[in-house]
Design a protein around this motif. Structure first.
Motif, mmCIF file in Angstrom:
data_model
loop_
_atom_site.group_PDB
_atom_site.id
_atom_site.type_symbol
_atom_site.label_atom_id
_atom_site.label_comp_id
_atom_site.label_asym_id
_atom_site.label_seq_id
_atom_site.Cartn_x
_atom_site.Cartn_y
_atom_site.Cartn_z
ATOM 1 N N GLN A 131 -8.223 7.699 -4.310
ATOM 2 C CA GLN A 131 -8.815 6.446 -3.836
ATOM 3 C C GLN A 131 -7.754 5.566 -3.183
ATOM 4 O OE1 GLN A 131 -11.325 4.257 -6.592
ATOM 5 N NE2 GLN A 131 -11.836 6.166 -7.643
ATOM 6 N N SER A 132 -6.592 5.468 -3.795
ATOM 7 C CA SER A 132 -5.519 4.634 -3.264
ATOM 8 C C SER A 132 -5.049 5.142 -1.906
ATOM 9 C CB SER A 132 -4.357 4.587 -4.249
ATOM 10 O OG SER A 132 -3.295 3.847 -3.726
ATOM 11 N N SER B 17 -6.737 7.085 0.164
ATOM 12 C CA SER B 17 -7.858 6.930 1.107
ATOM 13 C C SER B 17 -7.960 5.490 1.577
ATOM 14 C CB SER B 17 -9.174 7.350 0.458
ATOM 15 O OG SER B 17 -9.138 8.681 0.077
ATOM 16 N N TRP B 18 -7.801 4.554 0.659
ATOM 17 C CA TRP B 18 -7.880 3.143 1.007
ATOM 18 C C TRP B 18 -6.769 2.789 1.996
ATOM 19 C CZ3 TRP B 18 -6.342 -1.775 1.531
ATOM 20 C CH2 TRP B 18 -7.312 -2.772 1.447
ATOM 21 N N THR B 19 -5.575 3.309 1.765
ATOM 22 C CA THR B 19 -4.451 3.049 2.662
ATOM 23 C C THR B 19 -4.735 3.614 4.051
ATOM 24 O OG1 THR B 19 -2.915 3.084 0.806
ATOM 25 C CG2 THR B 19 -1.972 3.394 3.004
ATOM 26 N N LEU C 71 0.845 -1.191 0.000
ATOM 27 C CA LEU C 71 0.000 0.000 0.000
ATOM 28 C C LEU C 71 0.876 1.236 0.000
ATOM 29 C CD1 LEU C 71 -2.739 -1.050 2.554
ATOM 30 C CD2 LEU C 71 -2.893 -1.047 0.075
ATOM 31 N N TYR D 129 -7.342 1.546 5.749
ATOM 32 C CA TYR D 129 -6.795 0.254 6.165
ATOM 33 C C TYR D 129 -5.980 0.408 7.447
ATOM 34 C CZ TYR D 129 -4.884 -4.381 6.168
ATOM 35 O OH TYR D 129 -4.568 -5.647 6.552
ATOM 36 N N TYR E 287 -19.337 3.138 -3.127
ATOM 37 C CA TYR E 287 -18.273 3.218 -4.119
ATOM 38 C C TYR E 287 -18.836 3.564 -5.490
ATOM 39 C CZ TYR E 287 -14.250 2.357 -6.990
ATOM 40 O OH TYR E 287 -13.231 2.527 -7.889
#
Length: 186
Positions: free
Chosen positions: A121-122, A124-126, A36, A129, A108
């Motif tokens: 998005q990447s 935010s996802w990290t 990530l 998580y 989503y």
């Protein structure tokens, strides 16, 4: 099919290993941090798009997805082995998990994808998580604070808490048996 297979592997891991690992399962939560944030590049050629998509998914999404798919099963086991779980039914965790999945699916499709680029998005996802990992660790420490890992809650503690003991399989009515089946697989 890819995500169904990864979900299957997550459930398989949960039932075969996560319960036996106890608190060491928390270390598994940190593995996806190696890949990530996601850095997925466009496909270089379109000769075999299915194969290329599967490779990209396997390299970038498989590990985080498998780890996240263990959450409901592992959280239910943690709760059931804690003093708090002896007083409350852990099965609503599955309902909460399904409701969260349903909300994420629509969220989503209608909010995240149209309003955010892939880079946001990447990231935010990290970040989310990392929040998930912190909450999972905090949950484990709150549930098992001062308790030796791997031991069952003693009957004396349950009686002191005013908890009734679970009934035996022979006392179950036939309609209750299907609800018993998933947890009996561990």
């Amino acid at each position: 099919m890819f995500f169904q297979a990864m979900l299957f592997f997550g459930y398989l891991y949960s039932h075969l290993f996560a319960i036996k690992l106890g608190p060491w399962h928390l270390l598994i939560l940190f593995l996806p941090l190696v890949i990530l944030p996601f850095d997925i590049q466009p496909l270089s050629s379109i000769e075999s798009p299915v194969g290329q998509i599967l490779v990209v998914l396997f390299l970038h999404a498989a590990l985080p997805f498998v780890v996240l798919s263990t959450t409901a099963v592992v959280a239910q086991v943690w709760l059931s082995k804690s003093l708090l779980g002896a007083q409350h039914d852990p099965y609503p965790l599955y309902g909460a998990s399904n409701a969260g999945s349903f909300a994420a699916l629509f969220g989503y499709s209608f909010l995240v994808e149209p309003l955010m680029g892939l880079k946001i998005q990447s990231l935010s996802w990290t970040a989310l998580y990392l929040v998930y990992t912190a909450l999972a660790c905090a949950s484990w420490f709150l549930l098992f604070r001062g308790k030796e890992v791997g031991t069952q809650v003693s009957e004396n503690k349950l009686q002191a808490a005013g908890t009734r003991f679970p009934f035996s399989l022979s006392q179950m009515d036939p309609p209750e048996l299907p609800a018993f089946s998933p947890s009996s697989l561990r």
